[in-house]
Design a protein around this motif. Structure first.
Motif, mmCIF file in Angstrom:
data_model
loop_
_atom_site.group_PDB
_atom_site.id
_atom_site.type_symbol
_atom_site.label_atom_id
_atom_site.label_comp_id
_atom_site.label_asym_id
_atom_site.label_seq_id
_atom_site.Cartn_x
_atom_site.Cartn_y
_atom_site.Cartn_z
ATOM 1 N N TYR A 167 29.622 -46.869 102.981
ATOM 2 C CA TYR A 167 30.184 -48.204 102.758
ATOM 3 C C TYR A 167 31.562 -48.238 103.419
ATOM 4 O O TYR A 167 32.475 -47.523 103.013
ATOM 5 N N CYS A 280 26.840 -49.896 105.702
ATOM 6 C CA CYS A 280 27.188 -51.298 105.461
ATOM 7 C C CYS A 280 28.704 -51.473 105.481
ATOM 8 O O CYS A 280 29.464 -50.504 105.364
ATOM 9 N N TYR A 300 24.968 -51.832 94.656
ATOM 10 C CA TYR A 300 26.326 -51.381 95.000
ATOM 11 C C TYR A 300 26.427 -49.855 94.931
ATOM 12 O O TYR A 300 26.975 -49.205 95.834
ATOM 13 N N ASN A 304 27.248 -47.622 98.112
ATOM 14 C CA ASN A 304 28.590 -47.048 98.074
ATOM 15 C C ASN A 304 28.530 -45.584 97.657
ATOM 16 O O ASN A 304 29.207 -45.155 96.735
ATOM 17 N N GLU A 307 32.562 -43.886 100.617
ATOM 18 C CA GLU A 307 33.352 -45.011 101.125
ATOM 19 C C GLU A 307 34.278 -44.545 102.240
ATOM 20 O O GLU A 307 34.945 -43.515 102.127
#
Length: 452
Positions: A167, A280, A300, A304, A307
């Motif tokens: 992410y 993403c 999510y 994630n 990150e």
């Protein structure tokens, strides 16, 4: 699939279930690989410490511990061994935890032998030299020596050796897609497709067919079969830009694909396996979107896993000079013109500017300056920074001559649009609301005024 010394790679299979251990072992032997087995965590530690292992496949739940213990042992001992975990169906939270701990990838039970073979081939190709062009755009995408960009580049290098979903966060124009391309270029998937998708640009009624494809006759106008984004990215990387813009209905379908690693085309009764890595990005706060109910919490957590934060240009001011020189050299070469020098006043103004649009805005400013300068020197006026771009407020008279009228009005309109975009971090929908115009009207005005 042989090593440099001529011997086939050696795989360690860790599982306390003899039947599954034997199934995986036979599959790997048929691939021409050497296989060692361990019946538990302690046995696996001893075998790993003995050396000679090129890949480890471990079950998650075992009588004397967890697959996470194997992952952590490899990490703490500093072994350069990819490790994948096999987890029970419905226990994918364990798989996410393993990925965060450093696992290369995961498989869900019942184990698909096709997916197992794909995972093994991908893991064993990590150390092979990649067929990438020296000095490619991905490799030279980021310039600078500031702590912020060096930290990001170090994490990118680590992420390239994993299959974990990534992410990427950061402001608009901070290089999120370039970071995704660099992860792909440095990974074992580099020879396979990188497919970028702007989730906010796809009409909601077309999303399912665009992502998953459709069979002929699936709906009116479907006169031929078509693959979706997942099939197009097979074996490579699917980059979902502005993932926060996905509608909730599509989020459910995306979650299923990530968990099952299978897609079903519209109008098709069967599912087909897909081998795609998901990266993403969004400039929005995804955690806040979850709190507001605009983004599914379970999706999510799937996206994630790791990150990567791309720094804003103002966080790396010491690199602005080097980035400017690099961008100028590239733009001048593209336009077939000699490289002009940057005047002291222009250099100082760029160094003091906060760049709400980050590197993308810097590129636009320099491209405009190249067109306006005398070909030898770029001065402050060639940058055409608005009064909000400078340290000192500029009186309206200094904006320029008021004639011809259209040029004067264009300058005022450009200034107002850039100010609104700066306040909203280049969110065009919010900027349109501030300006009191429709999104379509703002898009037209930006195109007319050449604001990218």
């Amino acid at each position: 699939m042989s090593k440099k010394n001529g011997k086939p790679p050696r795989i360690l299979v860790v599982d306390d279930e003899p039947d599954l251990r034997e199934l995986v072992e036979l599959t790997l032997l048929k691939m021409g690989l050497e296989v060692d087995t361990a019946s538990g965590v302690d046995d696996a530690r001893q075998r790993l410490d003995a050396g000679g292992i090129d890949l480890c496949l471990t079950d998650m739940r075992m009588q004397d511990g967890s697959g996470l213990d194997v992952v952590r042992h490899i990490d703490t001992q500093g072994y350069d061994i990819p490790v994948a975990v096999i987890t029970a169906y419905g226990s994918l939270d364990n798989a996410v935890e393993a990925l965060k701990a450093g696992a290369f990838d995961y498989l869900a039970k019942p184990v698909s032998l096709e997916q197992l073979r794909t995972l093994v081939r991908s893991a064993l190709s990590l150390d092979k030299p990649r067929a990438s062009k020296a000095g490619s755009e991905e490799e030279r995408a980021f310039i600078g020596t500031s702590p912020a960009i060096l930290q990001a580049l170090q994490l990118i290098e680590r992420l390239a050796r994993s299959q974990a979903p990534v992410y990427i966060t950061g402001e608009s124009g901070s290089g999120k897609e370039r970071a995704a391309r660099l992860i792909h270029a440095q990974s074992s998937r580099s020879a396979l497709p990188f497919v970028p998708v702007n989730c906010g640009a796809i009409p909601e009624n077309l999303m399912e067919s665009e992502f998953f494809g459709y069979k002929k006759g699936a709906f009116t106008g479907a006169d031929s079969e078509r693959d979706g984004f997942f099939q197009a990215a097979e074996g490579g990387t699917l980059f979902l830009d502005e993932v926060a813009d996905l509608p909730l209905a599509m989020q459910v379908k995306l979650l299923r694909v990530i968990q099952e690693k299978r897609v079903r085309k519209l109008g098709d009764a069967r599912e087909i396996p897909v081998d795609v890595r998901i990266i993403c990005a969004t400039h929005q706060n995804l955690a806040k979107c979850v709190e507001e109910g605009r983004f599914r919490q379970d999706l999510y957590y799937r996206l994630n896993v790791i990150e990567l934060k791309m720094p804003a240009l103002r966080e790396m001011r010491e690199d602005i000079g080097a980035i400017t020189e690099g961008v100028l050299a590239r733009l001048a070469a593209q336009n077939g013109m000699p490289l002009p020098k940057l005047g002291a006043d222009a250099r100082e103004a760029l160094g003091n500017y906060d760049f709400p649009g980050n590197v993308r805005e810097l590129e636009n400013v320099l491209e405009r300056a190249l067109a306006l300068c005398d070909g030898r020197l770029i001065r402050l006026d060639d940058l055409q920074l608005s009064r909000t771009d400078r340290d000192e407020p500029v009186p309206s008279a200094a904006i320029g001559d008021k004639y011809p009228l259209q040029d004067y009005l264009d300058r005022l309109e450009r200034e107002a649009i850039l100010e609104a975009l700066g306040k909203t971090r280049f969110n065009r929908t919010q900027a349109a609301k501030i300006l009191g115009v429709t999104f379509r009207s703002l898009r037209y005005r930006m195109e007319r005024l050449d604001i990218n």
